[in-house]
Design a protein around this motif. Structure first.
Motif, short mmCIF file in Angstrom:
data_model
loop_
_atom_site.label_atom_id
_atom_site.label_comp_id
_atom_site.label_asym_id
_atom_site.label_seq_id
_atom_site.Cartn_x
_atom_site.Cartn_y
_atom_site.Cartn_z
N GLY A 107 -4.31 2.54 6.31
CA GLY A 107 -2.93 2.45 5.84
C GLY A 107 -2.08 3.63 6.21
N ALA A 147 -2.04 -5.50 -0.69
CA ALA A 147 -1.85 -4.41 0.27
C ALA A 147 -0.49 -3.74 0.12
N VAL A 148 0.52 -4.54 -0.23
CA VAL A 148 1.88 -4.02 -0.34
C VAL A 148 2.15 -3.44 -1.73
N GLU A 164 -6.28 5.93 1.43
CA GLU A 164 -5.41 5.24 2.37
C GLU A 164 -5.67 5.71 3.80
N THR A 189 8.79 3.17 -0.89
CA THR A 189 7.52 3.81 -0.57
C THR A 189 7.61 4.71 0.65
N TYR A 202 -0.08 -0.23 -2.54
CA TYR A 202 -0.30 0.75 -1.49
C TYR A 202 -0.38 2.16 -2.07
N ASP A 203 -1.34 2.94 -1.59
CA ASP A 203 -1.53 4.34 -1.98
C ASP A 203 -1.92 4.51 -3.44
N ARG A 205 -6.78 -0.47 -1.71
CA ARG A 205 -6.95 -1.16 -0.44
C ARG A 205 -8.33 -0.98 0.17
N GLN A 255 -0.64 -1.03 8.55
CA GLN A 255 -0.16 -1.27 7.20
C GLN A 255 1.28 -1.77 7.20
N ASN A 290 2.07 -5.46 6.98
CA ASN A 290 1.87 -6.20 5.73
C ASN A 290 3.17 -6.42 4.97
N TYR A 291 4.17 -5.58 5.23
CA TYR A 291 5.43 -5.67 4.50
C TYR A 291 6.33 -6.75 5.09
#
Length: 575
Positions: free
Chosen positions: A78, A491-492, A73, A384, A495-496, A500, A344, A347-348
């Motif tokens: 991200g 992406a959402v 990330e 997150t 994530y992590d 990505r 990042q 993206n949310y």
């Protein structure tokens, strides 16, 4: 804990330790007595099996306390690259190098000790006298799936790689050249098919965490998805290698690869849900549901996880106690150095499914605006991240996750702290990294069905994940616009979770050099450019924190120059 795989990780089996002392395709063990002594009883063999799992599945994870652990990330834009001394900084600012810092996981040569460990177990398990033949067959299938996993990962990161078909003897040549991309893909698919035909759909509770049919199909599905994406699914590679182009592309553009990827994802979903007992967790509480799916050990959505239990909270005298530890990796490491970027954050969605309006660079707004906007965000964001001056939403009322408990002394900026994998963890020090979740299979199916024009199937699979997130259903039917929505969902949702970085490479996004992997990386600054404070912050703005380097050669990783110099490896182009 009841999980025997976790309990069996502790012993130091001789064959595992010996295999890690040399680099790439190290010489096999010549002392047959050592191998024979391990594979005498089921109990002893279980230690070797557990070590094979740990070494194969621990790729890129912090259980060895390597500073490149969990850095994908950082490289994807991200999260910030961390502290100034971290491995990520040089890669982000200077790019990958065949002779210097060049890896985004454990390093190329470190793929082969786990592969060899798995082969040793597979080749010697028949020597165990008190294990039923049916169990031996399952162990062989487990090892074959672990080998497939590491090759699937190398396939994605490097393209064609040397294929090793055994643990190798002292008389075998170690100078194995790269195999064409198609051959590596075919091997991974074949290995997964063979393993899935033998593996159980479910294990008893005492063995939760071992390979299942669904886990093998997940490895297969991920490989086929990347074969269908534009980076490999072409006759024109990202950089020309002449006669060696078959090492980095599949030779033509074939829409059928998307159909195959869709069918593989559907087969995985069917197996996982009908026989494996897996399902997308959706009780109508998106915050808790996503938190459970990503944080609770052995939950119903996880198909394969890295299981490493470490109850030590902090031991400054023994840094090896710190890996896979919430209070180190999250409250110290991520909360201080690795913070959420604006790249990042954008993206949310808001909880109502609309886009949030974040300040432009140079526009200073009251800190109360920051707090208000954070409270409007979707549930996955809240599970997150932990914003400044706020307690973690995913551990409500828990003193371990209050603002003053997780406030780091790192860079002094960033959009929020990262608390993923610890929903309702309380004082639990360890976490189980979800290598494959069922949600990824749904997104794979959505992406692949959209590419072949099966829009309704794509929407059905996509909206299963959106519904769990508490977001409005997507109704978009334009293929290009739906593609962007699905890519944003990846992406959402993941994530992590080590998706990505290579997702955006294999999509070949046109703006990859402008704020994704390269270009301006932004984050929030507070108090007129001063550091963020525990309490009493007055304002915030957005700013460029660094400019990341991107060059087309970085679509695939370089092989270490030390290995290329030996004359058996063809280097990827541009390095």
């Amino acid at each position: 804990m009841r999980n025997k795989i976790r309990l069996l990780i502790i012993p130091a089996i001789t064959i595992a330790v010996s295999a890690c002392k040399k680099e790439f395709l190290q010489m096999p063990i010549s002392n047959a007595t050592t191998v024979d002594s391990v594979f005498t009883t089921t109990v002893k063999a279980q230690g070797a099996i557990a070590n094979a799992y740990r070494n194969a599945l621990g790729q890129g994870l912090p259980w060895k306390n390597w500073w490149n652990a969990m850095l994908q990330e950082n490289l994807s834009g991200g999260m910030n690259y961390g502290f100034s001394w971290t491995m990520a900084k040089d890669i982000v600012l200077n790019g990958m190098s065949a002779s210097g810092v060049n890896e985004d996981m454990d390093g190329y040569v470190m793929n082969f000790p786990p592969i060899r460990q798995a082969y040793l177990v597979k080749e010697n398990i028949d020597k165990v006298t008190d294990m039923p033949e049916g169990e031996k067959a399952i162990v062989k299938a487990e090892m074959q799936a672990l080998i497939a996993y590491r090759y699937e990962q190398m396939f994605i990161m490097y393209g064609g790689v040397p294929i090793v078909s055994s643990s190798l003897k002292a008389t075998d040549s170690l100078a194995i050249p790269r195999s064409p991309l198609q051959q590596v893909l075919d091997s991974v698919v074949s290995w997964c098919d063979q393993a899935a035909a033998v593996l159980p759909s479910k294990w008893p509770d005492t063995w939760t965490g071992r390979m299942t049919k669904a886990a093998a199909l997940a490895i297969r599905s991920k490989a086929l998805l990347h074969a269908a994406r534009p980076l490999f699914n072409t006759g024109t590679p990202y950089l020309d290698m002449g006669a060696n182009n078959n090492l980095i592309c599949l030779g033509n553009t074939d829409a059928n690869r998307w159909t195959v990827a869709a069918q593989a994802a559907e087969a995985l979903i069917t197996e996982a849900e009908t026989s494996g007992g897996a399902y997308i967790i959706n009780t109508g509480n998106p915050l808790d549901d996503y938190g459970t799916a990503t944080s609770v050990p052995s939950n119903a959505e996880v198909l394969l996880a890295f299981k490493f239990k470490n109850d030590v909270l902090f031991d400054a005298g023994n840094w090896n106690n710190l890996p896979m530890n919430a209070f180190y990796n999250c409250r110290v490491w991520e909360a201080q150095g690795n913070v959420l970027t604006t790249n990042q954050l954008e993206n949310y969605y808001k909880a109502d499914g609309s886009n949030q309006s974040w300040p432009d660079a140079g526009t200073t707004l009251p800190f109360s605006d920051y707090t208000a906007k954070m409270n409007q965000m979707e549930a996955r964001f809240k599970s997150t991240f932990q914003p400044w001056e706020m307690d973690a939403w995913n551990n409500p009322g828990d003193a371990n996750w209050r603002n003053n408990s997780t406030f780091g002394s790192g860079p002094g900026f960033g959009c929020a702290r990262i608390v993923k994998f610890y929903a309702k963890a309380g004082g639990r020090a360890w976490f189980e990294f979800p290598i494959f979740r069922l949600a990824a299979a749904y997104l794979t199916a959505a992406e692949a069905w959209n590419e072949v024009g099966q829009t309704q199937k794509a929407l059905d699979r996509l909206n299963k994940i959106r519904q769990r997130a508490g977001l409005p259903m997507v109704t978009e039917t334009d293929q290009i616009r739906l593609r962007a929505i699905i890519q944003r969902e990846w992406a959402v949702e993941c994530y992590d979770e080590n998706y990505r970085l290579h997702d955006v490479k294999h999509w070949k996004l046109p703006n990859i050099a402008n704020g994704i992997l390269g270009g301006p990386i932004r984050a929030m600054s507070f108090n007129n450019g001063a550091a963020v404070k525990l309490t009493g912050n007055t304002n915030y703005t957005d700013k460029v924190i660094y400019t990341a380097l991107w060059a087309p050669k970085q679509y695939l990783n370089p092989f270490p120059q030390t290995e290329v110099n030996k004359g058996y490896l063809v280097q990827n182009p541009g390095y």
